[in-house]
Enzyme design. Structure first.
Site, PDB file in Angstrom:
ATOM      1  CE  LYS A  13       4.379  -4.408  -0.278  1.00 43.03           C
ATOM      2  NZ  LYS A  13       4.639  -3.834   1.110  1.00 43.03           N
ATOM      3  NE  ARG A 127      -2.170   0.589   5.599  1.00 42.06           N
ATOM      4  CZ  ARG A 127      -1.285  -0.122   5.090  1.00 42.06           C
ATOM      5  NH1 ARG A 127      -0.923  -0.114   3.792  1.00 42.06           N
ATOM      6  NH2 ARG A 127      -0.632  -0.874   6.015  1.00 42.06           N
ATOM      7  NE  ARG A 160      -3.228  -3.625   6.044  1.00 37.75           N
ATOM      8  CZ  ARG A 160      -2.321  -3.956   5.180  1.00 37.75           C
ATOM      9  NH1 ARG A 160      -2.299  -3.352   4.248  1.00 37.75           N
ATOM     10  NH2 ARG A 160      -1.262  -4.564   5.666  1.00 37.75           N
ATOM     11  NE  ARG A 171       2.416  -5.230   8.579  1.00 37.31           N
ATOM     12  CZ  ARG A 171       1.757  -4.303   8.280  1.00 37.31           C
ATOM     13  NH1 ARG A 171       1.013  -3.697   9.148  1.00 37.31           N
ATOM     14  NH2 ARG A 171       1.504  -3.702   7.083  1.00 37.31           N
TER      15      ARG A 171
HETATM   16  P1  AP5 Z   1       0.502   1.660   0.966  1.00 38.52           P
HETATM   17  O1  AP5 Z   1       0.514   1.638  -0.595  1.00 38.52           O
HETATM   18  O2  AP5 Z   1      -0.767   0.957   1.491  1.00 38.52           O
HETATM   19  O3  AP5 Z   1       1.867   0.506   1.370  1.00 38.52           O
HETATM   20  P2  AP5 Z   1       2.054  -1.052   1.057  1.00 38.52           P
HETATM   21  O4  AP5 Z   1       3.624  -1.077   0.747  1.00 38.52           O
HETATM   22  O5  AP5 Z   1       1.129  -1.510   0.270  1.00 38.52           O
HETATM   23  O6  AP5 Z   1       1.839  -1.497   2.672  1.00 38.52           O
HETATM   24  P3  AP5 Z   1       1.419  -2.684   3.426  1.00 38.52           P
HETATM   25  O7  AP5 Z   1       1.159  -2.430   4.829  1.00 38.52           O
HETATM   26  O8  AP5 Z   1      -0.021  -2.999   2.582  1.00 38.52           O
HETATM   27  O9  AP5 Z   1       2.301  -3.646   2.796  1.00 38.52           O
HETATM   28  P4  AP5 Z   1       2.305  -5.204   3.485  1.00 38.52           P
HETATM   29  O10 AP5 Z   1       3.336  -5.796   2.722  1.00 38.52           O
HETATM   30  O11 AP5 Z   1       2.836  -4.939   5.073  1.00 38.52           O
HETATM   31  O12 AP5 Z   1       0.817  -5.662   3.738  1.00 38.52           O
HETATM   32  P5  AP5 Z   1       0.177  -6.826   2.646  1.00 38.52           P
HETATM   33  O13 AP5 Z   1      -1.168  -6.218   2.542  1.00 38.52           O
HETATM   34  O14 AP5 Z   1       0.709  -6.938   1.523  1.00 38.52           O
HETATM   35  O15 AP5 Z   1       1.115   2.938   1.698  1.00 38.52           O
HETATM   36  C1  AP5 Z   1       0.851   2.682   3.171  1.00 38.52           C
HETATM   37  C2  AP5 Z   1       0.528   4.512   3.538  1.00 38.52           C
HETATM   38  O16 AP5 Z   1       1.354   5.215   3.110  1.00 38.52           O
HETATM   39  C3  AP5 Z   1      -0.697   4.562   2.852  1.00 38.52           C
HETATM   40  O17 AP5 Z   1      -1.555   5.252   3.816  1.00 38.52           O
HETATM   41  C4  AP5 Z   1      -0.810   5.454   1.717  1.00 38.52           C
HETATM   42  O18 AP5 Z   1      -1.644   6.582   1.291  1.00 38.52           O
HETATM   43  C5  AP5 Z   1       0.779   6.090   2.193  1.00 38.52           C
HETATM   44  N1  AP5 Z   1       1.794   6.632   1.012  1.00 38.52           N
HETATM   45  C6  AP5 Z   1       2.079   5.893  -0.017  1.00 38.52           C
HETATM   46  N2  AP5 Z   1       3.027   6.230  -0.685  1.00 38.52           N
HETATM   47  C7  AP5 Z   1       3.245   7.495  -0.243  1.00 38.52           C
HETATM   48  C8  AP5 Z   1       4.154   8.660  -0.205  1.00 38.52           C
HETATM   49  N3  AP5 Z   1       5.006   8.331  -1.401  1.00 38.52           N
HETATM   50  N4  AP5 Z   1       4.197   9.638   0.433  1.00 38.52           N
HETATM   51  C9  AP5 Z   1       3.408   9.700   1.263  1.00 38.52           C
HETATM   52  N5  AP5 Z   1       2.582   8.796   1.847  1.00 38.52           N
HETATM   53  C10 AP5 Z   1       2.344   7.595   1.157  1.00 38.52           C
HETATM   54  O19 AP5 Z   1       0.154  -7.902   3.551  1.00 38.52           O
HETATM   55  C11 AP5 Z   1      -0.347  -8.036   5.016  1.00 38.52           C
HETATM   56  C12 AP5 Z   1      -0.098  -9.526   5.308  1.00 38.52           C
HETATM   57  O20 AP5 Z   1      -0.698 -10.229   4.849  1.00 38.52           O
HETATM   58  C13 AP5 Z   1       1.349  -9.730   5.875  1.00 38.52           C
HETATM   59  O21 AP5 Z   1       1.712  -9.256   7.235  1.00 38.52           O
HETATM   60  C14 AP5 Z   1       1.312 -11.308   5.947  1.00 38.52           C
HETATM   61  O22 AP5 Z   1       0.775 -11.844   7.055  1.00 38.52           O
HETATM   62  C15 AP5 Z   1       0.121 -11.636   4.665  1.00 38.52           C
HETATM   63  N6  AP5 Z   1       0.667 -11.806   3.499  1.00 38.52           N
HETATM   64  C16 AP5 Z   1       0.745 -11.065   2.313  1.00 38.52           C
HETATM   65  N7  AP5 Z   1       1.456 -11.389   1.445  1.00 38.52           N
HETATM   66  C17 AP5 Z   1       2.058 -12.637   1.584  1.00 38.52           C
HETATM   67  C18 AP5 Z   1       3.018 -13.500   1.187  1.00 38.52           C
HETATM   68  N8  AP5 Z   1       3.506 -13.425  -0.022  1.00 38.52           N
HETATM   69  N9  AP5 Z   1       3.396 -14.625   1.857  1.00 38.52           N
HETATM   70  C19 AP5 Z   1       2.916 -14.748   3.267  1.00 38.52           C
HETATM   71  N10 AP5 Z   1       2.257 -13.816   3.950  1.00 38.52           N
HETATM   72  C20 AP5 Z   1       1.587 -12.989   3.109  1.00 38.52           C
HETATM   73 MG    MG Z   2      -0.300  -2.974   0.386  1.00 36.07          MG
END
Ligand code: AP5
Ligand code: MG
Length: 216
Positions: A13, A127, A160, A171
Site C-alpha cells: 500500500k 523491508r 520497523r 497483523r
Molecule cells: P509496503 O508498501 O511498505 O506495504 P504496506 O502495505 O504499506 O505494508 P504495511 O506493513 O505498512 O501495512 P500495515 O497495514 O501493516 O501497516 P501500517 O503502517 O498501515 O511494502 C512492503 C515491502 O514490500 C516493502 O519493503 C516494499 O519495498 C516491498 N514491496 C512493495 N511492493 C512490492 C512489489 N510489487 N514487489 C516486491 N516488493 C514489493 O499500520 C501499522 C499499524 O498501525 C497497524 O498494525 C495498527 O496497529 C496501526 N494502524 C494503522 N492504521 C490503523 C487504523 N486505520 N486503525 C487502527 N489501527 C491502525
Molecule cells: Mg505502509
C-alpha cells in the site's frame, strides 16, 4: 480524486500510495505513518498508540477516527487525497462516510492490492525503513543505492518495530477478521477494484493508473 488503498499488511500500500500521489498530485494520508510520528513525539497519546502497534493490534477508533477527520480538514485535501490503511474496520468505514457526507464529498476509487500470504511475509521481512524521513525499501525488490543507507537522507536503515514474524502473523489475522469484511461494503457501492498484487511494483502501479487515468 479521492482514493482508498486497502490490502494486507506488507501488501504494498505504502509503495503504491507514493507513486499514485506523485502521479495525481494529491496528499498521501497513512494512519500508520501518522501514528509513528505521534510515537516519535513522545506524547501521552503516542505512548498509548505505541502499546497497540507494538502488538500488531488496531489502535482504538476513538483515537484513529478523530485524527483522520482532522487531517481531512487541511487545505491540501481540497482537491483530493489518498487514504492508506484507513478504514480498517466497518466502524471506521461508516465514520469515513459520515465525515465525507458533511463535506459533500465521496470516495471515487477503492483499490484492494491482493497479495498471496507467502509473498507478504517475504516482503515484510525484507523491508527496511528510514527512522528519520520514513522512506521505505526492500533489500531485494527495492534496494537503496548504498546498502543499509537511506537514499534521501543517508540515515542508517532499520526494521520497523512491528516487522517481526510473530507480530506479522497477528497483523495478518487481524486483517482477515476486521479489514477484509469491509470489502463487501465498498463492493456494494460499486467502487471496489481488485488489483493483482503479486507482480512488480511497476506492474501494480500500471494496473492502478490505467483505471484512474481512464476516469480523470
Ligand atoms: P509496503 O508498501 O511498505 O506495504 P504496506 O502495505 O504499506 O505494508 P504495511 O506493513 O505498512 O501495512 P500495515 O497495514 O501493516 O501497516 P501500517 O503502517 O498501515 O511494502 C512492503 C515491502 O514490500 C516493502 O519493503 C516494499 O519495498 C516491498 N514491496 C512493495 N511492493 C512490492 C512489489 N510489487 N514487489 C516486491 N516488493 C514489493 O499500520 C501499522 C499499524 O498501525 C497497524 O498494525 C495498527 O496497529 C496501526 N494502524 C494503522 N492504521 C490503523 C487504523 N486505520 N486503525 C487502527 N489501527 C491502525
Ligand atoms: Mg505502509
Amino acid at each position: 480524486m479521492r482514493i482508498i488503498l486497502l490490502g494486507t499488511p506488507g501488501g504494498g500500500k505504502g509503495t503504491q500510495a507514493k507513486l499514485i500521489c506523485d502521479h495525481l498530485s494529491i496528499p498521501h494520508i497513512s494512519t500508520g505513518d501518522i501514528f509513528r510520528t505521534k510515537i516519535k513525539e513522545g506524547s501521552p497519546e503516542g505512548k498509548e498508540i505505541s502499546e497497540y502497534m507494538q502488538k500488531g493490534q488496531l489502535v482504538p477508533d476513538r483515537l484513529t477516527i478523530s485524527l483522520v477527520e482532522e487531517r481531512l480538514k487541511k487545505d491540501d485535501c481540497q482537491k483530493g487525497f489518498l487514504l492508506d490503511g484507513f478504514p480498517r474496520d466497518e466502524n471506521q468505514a461508516k465514520a469515513l462516510d459520515l465525515i465525507l457526507k458533511k463535506k459533500e464529498e465521496h470516495i471515487d476509487f477503492v483499490f484492494l492490492i491482493d497479495v498471496p500470504k507467502e509473498i507478504i511475509v517475504d516482503r515484510i521481512l525484507g523491508r527496511r525503513v528510514c527512522p528519520k524521513c520514513g522512506e521505505s525499501y526492500h533489500i531485494k525488490y527495492n534496494p537503496p543505492k548504498i546498502e543499509g543507507k537511506c537514499d534521501v537522507c543517508g540515515t542508517a536503515l532499520i526494521h520497523r518495530a512491528d516487522d517481526q514474524e510473530d507480530i506479522i502473523l497477528d497483523r495478518l489475522t487481524i486483517y482477515s477478521q476486521t479489514t477484509a469484511p469491509i470489502l463487501d461494503f465498498y463492493q456494494e457501492k460499486g467502487i471496489l477494484h481488485k488489483i493483482q498484487g503479486d507482480g512488480s511494483i511497476q506492474d501494480i502501479f500500471s494496473q492502478i493508473s490505467e483505471i484512474v487515468d481512464a476516469n480523470k
